[in-house]
Design a protein around this motif. Structure first.
Motif, PDB file in Angstrom:
ATOM      1  N   LEU A 150       0.553  -1.321  -0.313  1.00 32.86           N
ATOM      2  CA  LEU A 150       0.111  -0.317  -0.199  1.00 32.86           C
ATOM      3  C   LEU A 150       0.813   1.100  -0.084  1.00 32.86           C
ATOM      4  O   LEU A 150       0.647   2.571  -1.357  1.00 32.86           O
ATOM      5  CB  LEU A 150      -0.820   0.044   1.232  1.00 32.86           C
ATOM      6  N   LYS A 151       2.033   1.329   1.197  1.00 31.98           N
ATOM      7  CA  LYS A 151       2.877   2.502   0.902  1.00 31.98           C
ATOM      8  C   LYS A 151       3.039   2.514  -0.626  1.00 31.98           C
ATOM      9  O   LYS A 151       3.512   4.008  -1.058  1.00 31.98           O
ATOM     10  CB  LYS A 151       4.234   2.550   2.506  1.00 31.98           C
ATOM     11  N   ASN A 152       3.823   1.625  -0.982  1.00 31.70           N
ATOM     12  CA  ASN A 152       4.802   1.505  -2.519  1.00 31.70           C
ATOM     13  C   ASN A 152       4.352   1.806  -3.256  1.00 31.70           C
ATOM     14  O   ASN A 152       3.981   3.075  -4.143  1.00 31.70           O
ATOM     15  CB  ASN A 152       5.731   0.341  -2.212  1.00 31.70           C
ATOM     16  N   LYS A 153       2.506   1.353  -3.212  1.00 31.01           N
ATOM     17  CA  LYS A 153       1.602   2.211  -4.182  1.00 31.01           C
ATOM     18  C   LYS A 153       1.482   3.524  -4.404  1.00 31.01           C
ATOM     19  O   LYS A 153       1.388   4.459  -5.483  1.00 31.01           O
ATOM     20  CB  LYS A 153       0.562   0.934  -4.015  1.00 31.01           C
ATOM     21  N   ASP A 168      -0.015   9.140   5.476  1.00 31.76           N
ATOM     22  CA  ASP A 168       0.655   9.980   4.563  1.00 31.76           C
ATOM     23  C   ASP A 168      -0.305  10.100   3.320  1.00 31.76           C
ATOM     24  O   ASP A 168       0.144  10.595   2.426  1.00 31.76           O
ATOM     25  CB  ASP A 168       2.087  10.275   4.402  1.00 31.76           C
ATOM     26  N   ILE A 169      -0.860   9.245   3.321  1.00 29.64           N
ATOM     27  CA  ILE A 169      -1.786   8.943   1.921  1.00 29.64           C
ATOM     28  C   ILE A 169      -2.381  10.423   1.460  1.00 29.64           C
ATOM     29  O   ILE A 169      -3.099  10.451   2.571  1.00 29.64           O
ATOM     30  CB  ILE A 169      -2.758   7.643   1.649  1.00 29.64           C
ATOM     31  N   LEU A 170      -2.257  11.159   0.523  1.00 27.30           N
ATOM     32  CA  LEU A 170      -2.922  12.120   0.523  1.00 27.30           C
ATOM     33  C   LEU A 170      -4.401  12.456   0.133  1.00 27.30           C
ATOM     34  O   LEU A 170      -5.023  11.106  -0.335  1.00 27.30           O
ATOM     35  CB  LEU A 170      -2.718  12.826  -0.892  1.00 27.30           C
ATOM     36  N   GLU A 171      -5.199  12.752   0.620  1.00 23.21           N
ATOM     37  CA  GLU A 171      -6.556  12.822   0.906  1.00 23.21           C
ATOM     38  C   GLU A 171      -7.206  12.587  -0.552  1.00 23.21           C
ATOM     39  O   GLU A 171      -8.428  11.717  -1.008  1.00 23.21           O
ATOM     40  CB  GLU A 171      -7.168  14.194   1.270  1.00 23.21           C
ATOM     41  N   LYS A 172      -6.924  12.638  -1.864  1.00 21.44           N
ATOM     42  CA  LYS A 172      -7.711  12.732  -2.796  1.00 21.44           C
ATOM     43  C   LYS A 172      -6.724  10.926  -3.953  1.00 21.44           C
ATOM     44  O   LYS A 172      -7.985  11.073  -4.724  1.00 21.44           O
ATOM     45  CB  LYS A 172      -6.546  13.584  -3.942  1.00 21.44           C
ATOM     46  N   ASP A 173      -6.182  10.698  -2.944  1.00 22.23           N
ATOM     47  CA  ASP A 173      -6.091   9.047  -3.033  1.00 22.23           C
ATOM     48  C   ASP A 173      -6.928   8.488  -2.494  1.00 22.23           C
ATOM     49  O   ASP A 173      -6.407   7.196  -2.418  1.00 22.23           O
ATOM     50  CB  ASP A 173      -4.068   8.926  -3.161  1.00 22.23           C
ATOM     51  N   ASP A 183      -9.632   6.925  -1.949  1.00 24.18           N
ATOM     52  CA  ASP A 183     -10.738   6.398  -2.786  1.00 24.18           C
ATOM     53  C   ASP A 183     -10.199   4.923  -2.811  1.00 24.18           C
ATOM     54  O   ASP A 183     -10.067   3.839  -3.045  1.00 24.18           O
ATOM     55  CB  ASP A 183     -11.343   6.673  -3.612  1.00 24.18           C
ATOM     56  N   ASP A 184      -8.712   5.823  -3.666  1.00 26.81           N
ATOM     57  CA  ASP A 184      -7.643   4.538  -4.509  1.00 26.81           C
ATOM     58  C   ASP A 184      -7.307   3.580  -3.693  1.00 26.81           C
ATOM     59  O   ASP A 184      -7.178   2.812  -4.103  1.00 26.81           O
ATOM     60  CB  ASP A 184      -6.844   4.939  -5.603  1.00 26.81           C
ATOM     61  N   ALA A 185      -7.349   4.531  -2.702  1.00 28.60           N
ATOM     62  CA  ALA A 185      -6.564   3.561  -1.045  1.00 28.60           C
ATOM     63  C   ALA A 185      -7.400   2.070  -0.818  1.00 28.60           C
ATOM     64  O   ALA A 185      -6.886   0.977  -0.483  1.00 28.60           O
ATOM     65  CB  ALA A 185      -5.396   4.379  -0.332  1.00 28.60           C
ATOM     66  N   ILE A 186      -8.666   2.961  -1.129  1.00 29.67           N
ATOM     67  CA  ILE A 186      -9.554   1.270  -0.764  1.00 29.67           C
ATOM     68  C   ILE A 186      -9.657   0.590  -0.755  1.00 29.67           C
ATOM     69  O   ILE A 186      -9.935  -0.408  -1.111  1.00 29.67           O
ATOM     70  CB  ILE A 186     -10.887   2.303   0.656  1.00 29.67           C
TER      71      ILE A 186
END
Length: 230
Positions: A190-193, A201-206, A208-211
């Motif tokens: 997930l961190k690498n992605k 530290d995942i950006l707010e805009k990302d 949904d993509d992270a989920i």
């Protein structure tokens, strides 16, 4: 000698420390004063003169970028405040710059022409757009997920790990080592992605993509071979 800057008086309610510095040094030169005032020295004078106002945040420090794109501090003063800074200048320089500031104040008292009103409105629209662009850039490139979003990712990861454990190992023989390996691999991928040091530290805009990434994640084939035989 007449100051060329006085020939074009703009309607403005404030003056930056850079603009004030330009006027001071112009008249210092007319006085044949070879000592040119440095901007950092002027900033020191402003901080000393308005120490209380700055501490109460009635006067805020701003910034500007030089020709090389480097950022430096500056102050934006009211016309009245700028006159106060001039108390340390010579009589000649002080009177000349105050005369310039007086003309700025007189210009403010004149009613706006139709053309000036249109220009003023256009500037307001541009300023509003710049603020919006700045906010959009912050949301897209700087704002990370909040604590609620972090918990959602944690819960999604936990749900995914337990789901894969049920697929890989018998329910009665759940391997603690397997559970730890799945958590470690999923968080690492997930961190690498998303190129971050922590899922926090995942950006707010990302978000949904992270989920979606977590929900569709599968452990690598090596783990399946060891624990599932496939």
């Amino acid at each position: 000698m007449e100051n060329r800057y006085l020939e074009v008086i703009k309607r403005k309610e404030t003056i930056t420390s850079l603009e004030l510095l330009e006027q001071i040094n112009f008249f210092r030169k007319q006085e044949e004063n070879k000592t040119e005032l440095r901007h950092d020295t002027l900033l020191g004078i402003i901080r000393d003169e308005f120490e209380e106002e700055i501490s109460l945040q009635k006067i805020l420090e701003s910034t500007y970028k030089n020709d090389r794109g480097r950022e430096y501090p500056m102050f934006i003063l009211t016309l009245s405040q700028s006159k106060q800074v001039l108390m340390r200048e010579s009589k000649f320089v002080r009177k000349a710059v105050i005369n310039y500031i007086d003309k700025l104040e007189l210009e403010l008292q004149k009613p706006l022409t139709v053309e000036e009103m249109i220009i003023s409105q256009a500037k307001s629209v541009i300023e509003l757009k710049n603020r919006f662009d700045s906010l959009e850039d912050k949301v897209n490139n700087q704002m990370t997920i909040n604590s609620n979003r972090q918990r959602i990712i944690q819960n999604s990861v936990s749900k995914k790990v337990h789901s894969r454990i049920e697929k890989i190992a018998l329910a009665c023989c759940v391997d603690k080592e397997l559970k730890s390996i799945l958590y470690s691999n999923l968080y690492r991928e997930l961190k690498n992605k998303f190129g971050v040091g922590s899922y926090k530290d995942i950006l707010e805009k990302d978000f949904d993509d992270a989920i979606n990434f977590v929900n569709n994640w599968l452990e690598n084939s090596r783990i399946r071979e060891v624990y599932y035989g496939k």
